[in-house]
Design an enzyme around this catalytic site. Structure first.
Site, PDB file in Angstrom:
ATOM      1  N   HIS A  99       2.344  -1.608  -2.477  1.00  0.00           N
ATOM      2  CA  HIS A  99       2.049  -2.513  -1.398  1.00  0.00           C
ATOM      3  C   HIS A  99       2.188  -3.938  -1.774  1.00  0.00           C
ATOM      4  CE1 HIS A  99       0.135  -1.834   2.886  1.00  0.00           C
ATOM      5  NE2 HIS A  99       1.132  -2.343   2.955  1.00  0.00           N
ATOM      6  N   HIS A 125      -7.396   0.566   2.026  1.00  0.00           N
ATOM      7  CA  HIS A 125      -8.136  -0.741   1.704  1.00  0.00           C
ATOM      8  C   HIS A 125      -7.399  -1.939   2.584  1.00  0.00           C
ATOM      9  CE1 HIS A 125      -6.568   2.143  -1.385  1.00  0.00           C
ATOM     10  NE2 HIS A 125      -7.748   1.899  -1.807  1.00  0.00           N
ATOM     11  N   ASP A 127      -6.430  -4.860   1.195  1.00  0.00           N
ATOM     12  CA  ASP A 127      -5.488  -5.521   0.561  1.00  0.00           C
ATOM     13  C   ASP A 127      -5.545  -7.070   0.844  1.00  0.00           C
ATOM     14  OD1 ASP A 127      -4.666  -3.194  -0.447  1.00  0.00           O
ATOM     15  OD2 ASP A 127      -3.020  -2.967   0.873  1.00  0.00           O
ATOM     16  N   HIS A 140      -1.100  -5.583  -5.551  1.00  0.00           N
ATOM     17  CA  HIS A 140      -1.087  -4.676  -4.528  1.00  0.00           C
ATOM     18  C   HIS A 140      -2.282  -4.679  -3.522  1.00  0.00           C
ATOM     19  CE1 HIS A 140      -2.580  -0.340  -5.472  1.00  0.00           C
ATOM     20  NE2 HIS A 140      -3.436  -1.552  -6.221  1.00  0.00           N
TER      21      HIS A 140
HETATM   22  N1  LIG Z   1      -2.341  -0.957  -1.799  1.00  0.00           N
HETATM   23  C1  LIG Z   1      -3.269  -0.502  -2.240  1.00  0.00           C
HETATM   24  N2  LIG Z   1      -3.238   0.622  -2.673  1.00  0.00           N
HETATM   25  N3  LIG Z   1      -4.322  -1.360  -2.812  1.00  0.00           N
HETATM   26  C2  LIG Z   1      -5.540  -0.913  -3.529  1.00  0.00           C
HETATM   27  C3  LIG Z   1      -6.253  -1.956  -3.681  1.00  0.00           C
HETATM   28  C4  LIG Z   1      -7.564  -1.435  -4.485  1.00  0.00           C
HETATM   29  C5  LIG Z   1      -8.532  -2.888  -4.724  1.00  0.00           C
HETATM   30  N4  LIG Z   1      -9.255  -2.933  -3.518  1.00  0.00           N
HETATM   31  C6  LIG Z   1      -7.801  -3.768  -5.608  1.00  0.00           C
HETATM   32  O1  LIG Z   1      -7.519  -4.875  -5.138  1.00  0.00           O
HETATM   33  O2  LIG Z   1      -7.591  -3.452  -6.757  1.00  0.00           O
HETATM   34 MN   LIG Z   2      -2.164  -0.883   0.699  1.00  0.00          MN
END
Ligand SMILES: NC(=[NH2+])NCCC[C@H](N)C(=O)O
Ligand SMILES: [Mn+2]
Length: 302
Positions: A99, A125, A127, A140
């Protein structure tokens, strides 16, 4: 609908190899056919350039952002290809990859529409981590904060300098895994969020109604739709980097996508986080194809 697929074979933002195989796995499973049989025309298939960096090099270009330079350069290339596509009057459909690619796609769509852009982010999430709040240093988890102008790296300045979108034009649906530091940023920017709890309590139909009403109230003219398959329940998508329980089922996801596309305001789409290497018995692949059938059918009606 005339569509360009833009492949973005990148895993750097998730720091979990395998998701870079997503675009080609989808193409090999005949998604061009799926789209064209419904009446869409696939004009071009672009491949975004992603430079090779080894595991040992992940902190070589930034101490706090993993694979910073690799992600920056890939997003610049993506943004240029997406912008070209918009200029030709063709819908860009971005095939991820992780992402972090949202940074480039939002930059390009925002530039094309002079920042008059809403972003709908369907995801488990939010993000919206910054360098300071991220527990993982995985980019991501940061594309929304970067697009909102948080931070001051070159990632903030792709195609044009600074903020690409306003927080009150950002709509997140399906969230259920939010890091402590993310709540403050969501609040600071007035981001609209429907958590899984809201969807469970009110039902997806009521949430969609609220979403459509807000879009209308704000006289929204353009939407970037960013679809992360981890918005679906973990049982439906074992093949994703950060699966989360208590997610959406196929029917809820389908209703949501249909209503958003039916607004006729969607100008660009991301489809991200399918990791074929983590898949079990093709469960994720089958659901990815199911959801792409929904997208392609709805887009063919426009
Ligand atoms: N696009 C995604 N799958 N994002 C997951 C993010 C997980 C977690 N909040 C992080 O910042 O590391
Ligand atoms: Mn995501």
């Amino acid at each position: 609908m005339k569509i360009n697929f833009i492949k973005v074979p990148i895993f750097y933002g998730s720091d979990r190899p395998g998701v870079e195989l997503g675009p080609d796995t989808m193409i090999q499973n005949n998604i061009i056919d799926i789209f064209e049989k419904k009446g869409n025309i696939i004009k071009k298939i672009f491949n975004t350039n992603v430079d090779k960096y080894s595991e040992q090099e992940k902190f070589a270009t930034s101490k706090k952002l993993k694979y910073y330079k690799g992600i920056l350069d890939a997003n610049k290339d993506l943004a240029n290809k997406l912008y070209e596509t918009l200029k030709e009057g063709i819908l860009p459909f971005v095939l991820g990859g992780d992402h972090s690619l949202g940074i480039g796609s939002i930059a390009a769509t925002s530039k094309f529409h002079n920042k008059d852009l809403a972003v709908i982010w369907i995801d488990a999430h939010t993000d919206i981590n910054t360098i300071e709040t991220s527990p993982s240093a995985n980019i991501h988890g940061m594309p929304l904060s970067i697009s909102l102008g948080e931070g001051n790296t070159e990632l903030n300045n792709i195609l044009f300098n600074g903020k690409k979108i306003n927080g009150n034009n950002v709509y997140i649906l399906g969230a259920r895994s939010v890091d402590d530091g993310e709540y403050g940023i969501l609040e600071k920017h007035n981001v609209n969020v429907w958590y899984m709890n809201d969807i469970k309590e009110k039902g997806i139909e009521a949430c969609i109604e609220e979403l459509l009403l807000k879009l209308k109230e704000k006289n929204t003219k353009n939407i970037h739709l960013s679809y992360d398959i981890d918005s679906l329940d973990e049982k439906l998508v074992p093949g994703t980097g950060t699966p989360e329980k208590d997610g959406m089922n196929i029917e809820q996801s389908e209703k949501l996508i249909k209503s958003i596309i039916q607004t006729k305001l969607v100008r660009s789409i991301d489809f991200v986080e399918f990791n074929p290497m983590k898949d079990i018995n093709d469960i994720t692949l089958k659901n990815v194809i199911k959801m792409l059938n929904v997208f392609s059918l709805e887009l063919s009606k426009l």
